[in-house]
Design a protein around this motif. Structure first.
Motif, PDB file in Angstrom:
ATOM      1  N   MET A   1       0.842  -1.199   0.000  1.00 22.63           N
ATOM      2  CA  MET A   1       0.000   0.000   0.000  1.00 22.63           C
ATOM      3  C   MET A   1       0.877   1.250   0.000  1.00 22.63           C
ATOM      4  SD  MET A   1      -2.705   1.420   2.868  1.00 22.63           S
ATOM      5  CE  MET A   1      -4.100   0.357   2.609  1.00 22.63           C
ATOM      6  N   LYS A   2       0.369   2.300  -0.668  1.00 19.95           N
ATOM      7  CA  LYS A   2       1.100   3.567  -0.656  1.00 19.95           C
ATOM      8  C   LYS A   2       0.130   4.687  -0.261  1.00 19.95           C
ATOM      9  CE  LYS A   2       4.486   4.402  -3.564  1.00 19.95           C
ATOM     10  NZ  LYS A   2       5.263   4.734  -4.784  1.00 19.95           N
ATOM     11  N   VAL A   3       0.608   5.566   0.625  1.00 26.07           N
ATOM     12  CA  VAL A   3      -0.207   6.686   1.112  1.00 26.07           C
ATOM     13  C   VAL A   3       0.455   7.995   0.700  1.00 26.07           C
ATOM     14  CG1 VAL A   3      -1.069   7.865   3.187  1.00 26.07           C
ATOM     15  CG2 VAL A   3      -1.119   5.367   3.073  1.00 26.07           C
ATOM     16  N   LEU A   4      -0.346   8.925   0.187  1.00 30.47           N
ATOM     17  CA  LEU A   4       0.135  10.272  -0.129  1.00 30.47           C
ATOM     18  C   LEU A   4      -0.346  11.224   0.962  1.00 30.47           C
ATOM     19  CD1 LEU A   4       1.365  12.449  -2.034  1.00 30.47           C
ATOM     20  CD2 LEU A   4      -0.884  12.565  -3.146  1.00 30.47           C
ATOM     21  N   ILE A   5       0.587  11.966   1.566  1.00 34.20           N
ATOM     22  CA  ILE A   5       0.240  12.859   2.682  1.00 34.20           C
ATOM     23  C   ILE A   5       0.502  14.315   2.296  1.00 34.20           C
ATOM     24  CG2 ILE A   5       0.704  13.434   5.107  1.00 34.20           C
ATOM     25  CD1 ILE A   5       1.597  10.622   5.591  1.00 34.20           C
ATOM     26  N   THR A   6      -0.463  15.169   2.591  1.00 36.46           N
ATOM     27  CA  THR A   6      -0.226  16.615   2.518  1.00 36.46           C
ATOM     28  C   THR A   6      -0.045  17.103   3.959  1.00 36.46           C
ATOM     29  OG1 THR A   6      -2.502  17.407   2.818  1.00 36.46           O
ATOM     30  CG2 THR A   6      -1.876  16.703   0.589  1.00 36.46           C
ATOM     31  N   GLY A   7       0.743  18.152   4.153  1.00 37.39           N
ATOM     32  CA  GLY A   7       0.995  18.617   5.522  1.00 37.39           C
ATOM     33  C   GLY A   7       1.814  17.624   6.318  1.00 37.39           C
ATOM     34  N   ALA A   8       2.685  16.906   5.616  1.00 29.08           N
ATOM     35  CA  ALA A   8       3.416  15.775   6.226  1.00 29.08           C
ATOM     36  C   ALA A   8       4.436  16.211   7.270  1.00 29.08           C
ATOM     37  CB  ALA A   8       4.122  14.968   5.131  1.00 29.08           C
ATOM     38  N   THR A   9       4.903  17.470   7.191  1.00 24.45           N
ATOM     39  CA  THR A   9       5.968  17.886   8.112  1.00 24.45           C
ATOM     40  C   THR A   9       5.422  18.510   9.393  1.00 24.45           C
ATOM     41  OG1 THR A   9       6.145  19.979   6.899  1.00 24.45           O
ATOM     42  CG2 THR A   9       7.682  18.231   6.289  1.00 24.45           C
ATOM     43  N   GLY A  10       4.096  18.547   9.532  1.00 27.53           N
ATOM     44  CA  GLY A  10       3.490  19.065  10.761  1.00 27.53           C
ATOM     45  C   GLY A  10       3.506  18.022  11.868  1.00 27.53           C
ATOM     46  N   LEU A  11       2.954  18.387  13.033  1.00 25.90           N
ATOM     47  CA  LEU A  11       2.933  17.491  14.204  1.00 25.90           C
ATOM     48  C   LEU A  11       2.302  16.142  13.875  1.00 25.90           C
ATOM     49  CD1 LEU A  11       1.781  19.627  17.298  1.00 25.90           C
ATOM     50  CD2 LEU A  11       4.042  18.654  16.874  1.00 25.90           C
ATOM     51  N   VAL A  12       1.101  16.180  13.300  1.00 23.73           N
ATOM     52  CA  VAL A  12       0.352  14.941  13.039  1.00 23.73           C
ATOM     53  C   VAL A  12       1.021  14.148  11.919  1.00 23.73           C
ATOM     54  CG1 VAL A  12      -1.899  13.962  12.468  1.00 23.73           C
ATOM     55  CG2 VAL A  12      -1.763  16.091  13.770  1.00 23.73           C
ATOM     56  N   GLY A  13       1.439  14.853  10.866  1.00 22.88           N
ATOM     57  CA  GLY A  13       2.080  14.185   9.737  1.00 22.88           C
ATOM     58  C   GLY A  13       3.319  13.410  10.138  1.00 22.88           C
ATOM     59  N   ASN A  14       4.175  14.038  10.924  1.00 22.49           N
ATOM     60  CA  ASN A  14       5.406  13.374  11.390  1.00 22.49           C
ATOM     61  C   ASN A  14       5.103  12.084  12.146  1.00 22.49           C
ATOM     62  OD1 ASN A  14       7.703  14.806  10.525  1.00 22.49           O
ATOM     63  ND2 ASN A  14       7.236  16.467  11.939  1.00 22.49           N
ATOM     64  N   GLU A  15       4.107  12.141  13.017  1.00 22.96           N
ATOM     65  CA  GLU A  15       3.762  10.973  13.847  1.00 22.96           C
ATOM     66  C   GLU A  15       3.131   9.876  13.005  1.00 22.96           C
ATOM     67  OE1 GLU A  15       4.478   9.339  17.288  1.00 22.96           O
ATOM     68  OE2 GLU A  15       4.766  11.504  17.120  1.00 22.96           O
ATOM     69  N   LEU A  16       2.279  10.269  12.055  1.00 22.38           N
ATOM     70  CA  LEU A  16       1.613   9.290  11.189  1.00 22.38           C
ATOM     71  C   LEU A  16       2.621   8.582  10.290  1.00 22.38           C
ATOM     72  CD1 LEU A  16      -0.894   7.913  10.057  1.00 22.38           C
ATOM     73  CD2 LEU A  16      -1.222   9.900   8.552  1.00 22.38           C
ATOM     74  N   ILE A  17       3.574   9.329   9.754  1.00 17.13           N
ATOM     75  CA  ILE A  17       4.595   8.735   8.880  1.00 17.13           C
ATOM     76  C   ILE A  17       5.340   7.623   9.610  1.00 17.13           C
ATOM     77  CG2 ILE A  17       6.840   9.199   7.783  1.00 17.13           C
ATOM     78  CD1 ILE A  17       5.581  11.934   6.911  1.00 17.13           C
ATOM     79  N   LYS A  18       5.662   7.852  10.882  1.00 20.13           N
ATOM     80  CA  LYS A  18       6.351   6.808  11.682  1.00 20.13           C
ATOM     81  C   LYS A  18       5.540   5.514  11.692  1.00 20.13           C
ATOM     82  CE  LYS A  18       8.206   9.982  15.108  1.00 20.13           C
ATOM     83  NZ  LYS A  18       7.992  10.404  16.494  1.00 20.13           N
ATOM     84  N   ILE A  19       4.238   5.631  11.977  1.00 17.57           N
ATOM     85  CA  ILE A  19       3.370   4.440  12.056  1.00 17.57           C
ATOM     86  C   ILE A  19       3.295   3.737  10.701  1.00 17.57           C
ATOM     87  CG2 ILE A  19       1.000   3.622  12.402  1.00 17.57           C
ATOM     88  CD1 ILE A  19       0.567   5.699  14.479  1.00 17.57           C
ATOM     89  N   LEU A  20       3.110   4.514   9.643  1.00 17.18           N
ATOM     90  CA  LEU A  20       2.970   3.918   8.306  1.00 17.18           C
ATOM     91  C   LEU A  20       4.229   3.166   7.902  1.00 17.18           C
ATOM     92  CD1 LEU A  20       1.157   6.860   6.453  1.00 17.18           C
ATOM     93  CD2 LEU A  20       0.124   4.744   7.288  1.00 17.18           C
ATOM     94  N   LEU A  21       5.389   3.802   8.080  1.00 15.46           N
ATOM     95  CA  LEU A  21       6.646   3.152   7.691  1.00 15.46           C
ATOM     96  C   LEU A  21       6.906   1.902   8.531  1.00 15.46           C
ATOM     97  CD1 LEU A  21       8.962   6.271   7.075  1.00 15.46           C
ATOM     98  CD2 LEU A  21       7.780   4.871   5.369  1.00 15.46           C
TER      99      LEU A  21
END
Length: 301
Positions: A1-21
């Motif tokens: 699966m691949k996810v595209l994130i906007t606002g990825a460098t904000g508080l929520v984006g940073n935390e979500l990226i960790k979980i996804l990876l």
């Protein structure tokens, strides 16, 4: 699966990226800063500029889910021009994603968008659920309403639409909690107004997990991104002081004082929304930090 994130460098984006990876999900992200473009196997950045309608369409290659977090912060003085920026940053970015998907070949099947509990009317007595349709008659209420309506358009492309109405996000890396901690640490902390207004909060890790839950189980509709136990402003202030081992001896800060200092933005500090997370609990979502004491201990100790 691949996810595209906007606002990825904000508080929520940073935390979500960790979980996804961590869960083997590849991440593409859109950024307005060319200096923040990475190019790794499972983590790639692409440039966009929603204000002029510019976007790198390669960002959508093999993407299954879009997580839309982009939007100018509301934690900044609301001049008339900045109010326009708060609105435009959400609407323009959403429209650009939609128009792009409309014209390209893609495999996107779901969009999960940030939203805010600021859509619910200010109330000291009502408990809000996702089914409540009233919209707060305020600038923020209007912003969230228009933002959600724009996100709903993706249904026209046969894409599942989920919106997470986010409460007060508690994090050690910035955001509201760190601003509340500063005066308490130096002995000038106090509750706002009567202190009786409700603040529906959530630990940053739990919020990222809510986004992951909705992606994982292909959910759609509105979700309240808040912990199961909202507290009053007075309770929150006292709990922070207790965790830090600091006394609170100043009287509550009157509303007119904060209005003088912050202008219209003071509404963020005085608005009361007691918001339920029953829908998530009914789907067996497990909060790691359901209680405020546990969340503050993790973030402030």
């Amino acid at each position: 699966m691949k996810v595209l994130i906007t606002g990825a460098t904000g508080l929520v984006g940073n935390e979500l990226i960790k979980i996804l990876l961590q869960n083997g999900i590849s991440v593409n992200y859109l950024t307005t800063s060319r200096g923040k473009i990475a190019n790794e196997n499972n983590y790639k950045g692409f440039f966009w500029n929603p204000s002029v309608g510019e976007i790198n369409e390669e960002a959508f290659t093999n993407v299954d889910v879009i997580v839309h977090l982009a939007g100018a912060t509301v934690a900044k003085r609301w001049t008339n021009s900045y109010k326009q920026e708060i609105m435009n940053s959400r609407i323009d970015s959403t429209k650009l994603l939609y128009k792009t998907l409309e014209r390209i070949n893609h495999q996107v099947s779901q969009i999960v968008s940030a939203s805010a509990i600021g859509i619910y009317p200010d109330s000291l007595t009502k408990v809000y659920h996702e089914t409540d349709l009233e919209v707060d008659n305020s600038f923020l209420g209007n912003v969230v309403k228009q933002w959600e309506e724009e996100v709903n358009q993706f249904k026209n492309l046969d894409i599942l639409v989920a919106k997470i109405r986010i409460g007060l996000v508690l994090s050690k890396n910035g955001g509201a909690l760190q601003e509340m901690v500063k005066p308490i640490k130096i002995g000038t902390g106090a509750a706002f107004g009567s202190g009786e207004h409700y603040q529906s909060w959530i630990h940053i890790q739990d919020l990222a997990a809510v986004f992951y839950h909705i992606i994982q189980y292909k959910r759609e509709g509105i979700y309240n991104g808040v912990s199961p136990y909202p507290v009053t402003n007075s309770q929150l202030t006292k709990a922070i002081a207790k965790t830090l081992g600091k006394p609170l001896f100043l009287p509550n800060i009157p509303k007119f004082v904060m209005k003088l200092i912050l202008g219209d933005m003071h509404q963020l500090l005085f608005s009361s929304q007691h918001v339920s997370s029953r829908k998530l609990l009914d789907e067996n979502f497990q909060f790691k930090y359901a209680s405020l004491d546990k969340a503050l201990h993790d973030l402030l100790k």
